[in-house]
Design a protein around this motif. Sequence first.
Motif, PDB file in Angstrom:
ATOM      1  N   MET A 109      13.286  58.142  16.730  1.00  0.00           N
ATOM      2  CA  MET A 109      11.921  57.812  17.127  1.00  0.00           C
ATOM      3  C   MET A 109      11.894  57.333  18.573  1.00  0.00           C
ATOM      4  SD  MET A 109      10.322  55.889  13.774  1.00  0.00           S
ATOM      5  CE  MET A 109      11.668  54.701  13.637  1.00  0.00           C
ATOM      6  N   LYS A 110      10.741  57.532  19.200  1.00  0.00           N
ATOM      7  CA  LYS A 110      10.520  57.023  20.548  1.00  0.00           C
ATOM      8  C   LYS A 110       9.268  56.149  20.535  1.00  0.00           C
ATOM      9  CE  LYS A 110      12.512  60.911  23.126  1.00  0.00           C
ATOM     10  NZ  LYS A 110      12.223  61.963  24.149  1.00  0.00           N
ATOM     11  N   LEU A 111       9.386  54.969  21.135  1.00  0.00           N
ATOM     12  CA  LEU A 111       8.236  54.091  21.250  1.00  0.00           C
ATOM     13  C   LEU A 111       7.806  54.028  22.712  1.00  0.00           C
ATOM     14  CD1 LEU A 111       6.277  52.121  19.847  1.00  0.00           C
ATOM     15  CD2 LEU A 111       7.860  50.275  20.492  1.00  0.00           C
ATOM     16  N   TYR A 112       6.621  54.553  22.975  1.00  0.00           N
ATOM     17  CA  TYR A 112       6.032  54.479  24.304  1.00  0.00           C
ATOM     18  C   TYR A 112       5.241  53.176  24.361  1.00  0.00           C
ATOM     19  CZ  TYR A 112       7.240  59.412  24.749  1.00  0.00           C
ATOM     20  OH  TYR A 112       7.927  60.601  24.807  1.00  0.00           O
ATOM     21  N   ASN A 113       5.645  52.283  25.257  1.00  0.00           N
ATOM     22  CA  ASN A 113       5.037  50.960  25.246  1.00  0.00           C
ATOM     23  C   ASN A 113       5.222  50.261  26.578  1.00  0.00           C
ATOM     24  OD1 ASN A 113       7.324  48.522  23.950  1.00  0.00           O
ATOM     25  ND2 ASN A 113       7.928  50.502  24.750  1.00  0.00           N
ATOM     26  N   TYR A 114       4.560  49.105  26.701  1.00  0.00           N
ATOM     27  CA  TYR A 114       4.622  48.279  27.890  1.00  0.00           C
ATOM     28  C   TYR A 114       5.091  46.898  27.459  1.00  0.00           C
ATOM     29  CZ  TYR A 114       2.911  45.872  32.136  1.00  0.00           C
ATOM     30  OH  TYR A 114       2.802  45.130  33.291  1.00  0.00           O
ATOM     31  N   PHE A 115       5.982  46.299  28.203  1.00  0.00           N
ATOM     32  CA  PHE A 115       6.635  45.075  27.738  1.00  0.00           C
ATOM     33  C   PHE A 115       5.660  43.928  27.494  1.00  0.00           C
ATOM     34  CE2 PHE A 115       6.263  44.136  32.188  1.00  0.00           C
ATOM     35  CZ  PHE A 115       6.398  42.766  32.356  1.00  0.00           C
ATOM     36  N   ARG A 116       4.554  43.857  28.266  1.00  0.00           N
ATOM     37  CA  ARG A 116       3.608  42.760  28.097  1.00  0.00           C
ATOM     38  C   ARG A 116       2.496  43.072  27.092  1.00  0.00           C
ATOM     39  NH1 ARG A 116       3.317  41.241  34.109  1.00  0.00           N
ATOM     40  NH2 ARG A 116       4.767  39.498  34.265  1.00  0.00           N
ATOM     41  N   SER A 117       2.401  44.289  26.646  1.00  0.00           N
ATOM     42  CA  SER A 117       1.341  44.671  25.722  1.00  0.00           C
ATOM     43  C   SER A 117       1.535  44.000  24.362  1.00  0.00           C
ATOM     44  CB  SER A 117       1.335  46.196  25.549  1.00  0.00           C
ATOM     45  OG  SER A 117       0.676  46.581  24.369  1.00  0.00           O
ATOM     46  N   ALA A 125       8.092  44.924  14.241  1.00  0.00           N
ATOM     47  CA  ALA A 125       8.224  45.634  12.959  1.00  0.00           C
ATOM     48  C   ALA A 125       9.474  46.507  12.937  1.00  0.00           C
ATOM     49  CB  ALA A 125       6.981  46.480  12.708  1.00  0.00           C
ATOM     50  N   LEU A 126       9.729  47.213  14.012  1.00  0.00           N
ATOM     51  CA  LEU A 126      10.923  48.065  14.087  1.00  0.00           C
ATOM     52  C   LEU A 126      12.193  47.226  13.972  1.00  0.00           C
ATOM     53  CD1 LEU A 126       9.726  50.446  16.928  1.00  0.00           C
ATOM     54  CD2 LEU A 126      10.332  51.178  14.613  1.00  0.00           C
ATOM     55  N   GLU A 127      12.209  46.089  14.655  1.00  0.00           N
ATOM     56  CA  GLU A 127      13.396  45.223  14.609  1.00  0.00           C
ATOM     57  C   GLU A 127      13.575  44.598  13.234  1.00  0.00           C
ATOM     58  OE1 GLU A 127      15.678  44.977  16.767  1.00  0.00           O
ATOM     59  OE2 GLU A 127      14.780  45.813  18.586  1.00  0.00           O
ATOM     60  N   LEU A 128      12.491  44.145  12.621  1.00  0.00           N
ATOM     61  CA  LEU A 128      12.608  43.561  11.285  1.00  0.00           C
ATOM     62  C   LEU A 128      13.162  44.557  10.286  1.00  0.00           C
ATOM     63  CD1 LEU A 128       9.284  41.496  11.056  1.00  0.00           C
ATOM     64  CD2 LEU A 128      11.601  40.551  11.013  1.00  0.00           C
ATOM     65  N   LYS A 129      12.798  45.807  10.449  1.00  0.00           N
ATOM     66  CA  LYS A 129      13.251  46.840   9.522  1.00  0.00           C
ATOM     67  C   LYS A 129      14.572  47.473   9.938  1.00  0.00           C
ATOM     68  CE  LYS A 129       8.729  47.883   7.606  1.00  0.00           C
ATOM     69  NZ  LYS A 129       9.129  47.586   6.210  1.00  0.00           N
ATOM     70  N   GLY A 130      15.088  47.066  11.085  1.00  0.00           N
ATOM     71  CA  GLY A 130      16.378  47.591  11.539  1.00  0.00           C
ATOM     72  C   GLY A 130      16.338  49.061  11.889  1.00  0.00           C
ATOM     73  N   LEU A 131      15.206  49.523  12.406  1.00  0.00           N
ATOM     74  CA  LEU A 131      15.050  50.941  12.732  1.00  0.00           C
ATOM     75  C   LEU A 131      15.372  51.187  14.203  1.00  0.00           C
ATOM     76  CD1 LEU A 131      11.705  51.630  10.824  1.00  0.00           C
ATOM     77  CD2 LEU A 131      14.034  52.231  10.111  1.00  0.00           C
ATOM     78  N   ALA A 132      16.225  52.147  14.448  1.00  0.00           N
ATOM     79  CA  ALA A 132      16.598  52.498  15.814  1.00  0.00           C
ATOM     80  C   ALA A 132      15.484  53.317  16.470  1.00  0.00           C
ATOM     81  CB  ALA A 132      17.893  53.296  15.811  1.00  0.00           C
ATOM     82  N   TYR A 133      15.278  53.082  17.754  1.00  0.00           N
ATOM     83  CA  TYR A 133      14.262  53.840  18.484  1.00  0.00           C
ATOM     84  C   TYR A 133      14.609  53.857  19.966  1.00  0.00           C
ATOM     85  CZ  TYR A 133      12.326  49.298  19.970  1.00  0.00           C
ATOM     86  OH  TYR A 133      12.159  48.051  20.514  1.00  0.00           O
ATOM     87  N   PRO A 160       0.642  51.058  22.004  1.00  0.00           N
ATOM     88  CA  PRO A 160       1.818  51.909  21.944  1.00  0.00           C
ATOM     89  C   PRO A 160       1.508  53.274  21.337  1.00  0.00           C
ATOM     90  CG  PRO A 160       1.779  50.499  20.026  1.00  0.00           C
ATOM     91  CD  PRO A 160       0.571  50.114  20.853  1.00  0.00           C
ATOM     92  N   ALA A 161       2.473  54.171  21.497  1.00  0.00           N
ATOM     93  CA  ALA A 161       2.475  55.440  20.773  1.00  0.00           C
ATOM     94  C   ALA A 161       3.883  55.629  20.226  1.00  0.00           C
ATOM     95  CB  ALA A 161       2.097  56.597  21.689  1.00  0.00           C
ATOM     96  N   LEU A 162       3.970  56.029  18.987  1.00  0.00           N
ATOM     97  CA  LEU A 162       5.266  56.244  18.349  1.00  0.00           C
ATOM     98  C   LEU A 162       5.461  57.727  18.114  1.00  0.00           C
ATOM     99  CD1 LEU A 162       7.773  54.806  17.053  1.00  0.00           C
ATOM    100  CD2 LEU A 162       6.576  55.031  14.860  1.00  0.00           C
ATOM    101  N   GLN A 163       6.520  58.277  18.688  1.00  0.00           N
ATOM    102  CA  GLN A 163       6.879  59.669  18.436  1.00  0.00           C
ATOM    103  C   GLN A 163       7.895  59.709  17.307  1.00  0.00           C
ATOM    104  OE1 GLN A 163       7.787  62.286  21.801  1.00  0.00           O
ATOM    105  NE2 GLN A 163       9.475  63.161  20.622  1.00  0.00           N
ATOM    106  N   LEU A 164       7.541  60.380  16.241  1.00  0.00           N
ATOM    107  CA  LEU A 164       8.420  60.475  15.079  1.00  0.00           C
ATOM    108  C   LEU A 164       9.524  61.493  15.319  1.00  0.00           C
ATOM    109  CD1 LEU A 164       5.655  60.516  12.313  1.00  0.00           C
ATOM    110  CD2 LEU A 164       6.814  58.537  13.341  1.00  0.00           C
ATOM    111  N   ASP A 165      10.526  61.464  14.474  1.00  0.00           N
ATOM    112  CA  ASP A 165      11.628  62.427  14.595  1.00  0.00           C
ATOM    113  C   ASP A 165      11.138  63.857  14.421  1.00  0.00           C
ATOM    114  OD1 ASP A 165      13.377  60.329  15.006  1.00  0.00           O
ATOM    115  OD2 ASP A 165      13.983  60.200  12.897  1.00  0.00           O
ATOM    116  N   THR A 166      10.002  64.027  13.756  1.00  0.00           N
ATOM    117  CA  THR A 166       9.419  65.362  13.564  1.00  0.00           C
ATOM    118  C   THR A 166       8.687  65.858  14.804  1.00  0.00           C
ATOM    119  OG1 THR A 166       7.386  64.380  12.689  1.00  0.00           O
ATOM    120  CG2 THR A 166       9.114  64.954  11.093  1.00  0.00           C
TER     121      THR A 166
END
Length: 213
Positions: free
Chosen positions: A1-9, A18-26, A53-59
């Motif tokens: 997955m790719k997370l398009y984001n801004y550090f202060r957002s 959420a990604l960190e709590l679930k242990g998901l790599a991105y 943000p925008a999340l790009q899935l593996d698909t």
Amino acid sequence: MKLYNYFRSSASFRVRIALELKGLAYDYVPVHLVKGEHKQPQYAAMSPSLLVPALQLDTGEHLGQSMAIIEYLDETHPQPPLLPRDPLARARVRALAQLIACEIHPLNNLRVLKYLVRDLKVEEEAKNAWYRHWVRDGLEAFERELAQLPAGTYCFGDTPTLADCCLVPQIFNGRRFDVDFDGLPRTMAAFDACMALPAFQRAQPSSCPDAEG
């Protein structure tokens, strides 16, 4: 997955938690809002709303809106859960989360603050007073809601939920504007409990590769 984001957002911060709590790599893909990178054609083609943000899935598919992204992650990667299984409890957590995401945050995000200054010619200190007023007003409402719930380590119970994913970024941004957090014991206790967890530390703005001083 790719997370398009801004550090202060704040919205991006929610999803990182959420990604960190679930242990998901991105893969972390920075989009600099102040420089207008979210308005560039390449990003606009992926996120027509021009928001992070925008999340790009593996698909290869893309998801927008932090709350929708987090609920998608919770449904597709249910452990650890960010929403309770019980319908009433789940509604209460969503209500807490939306009190921040839908009532506080929209009045104080970057595009609103820029409009106040650029288009309405509001002075800098008046803009900051606007920010502090609405954050404080919203967090007082949040504290009243928490006071009606059984005591717990976090916003709802003894494990982090969607509500905590929303609360922590709001406190971080509030600190940048010197919001007064006195008299919010349940709210700040939940924040402190969250920040004792490695997942929240890894997600915070200063840990991001695009972090600025």
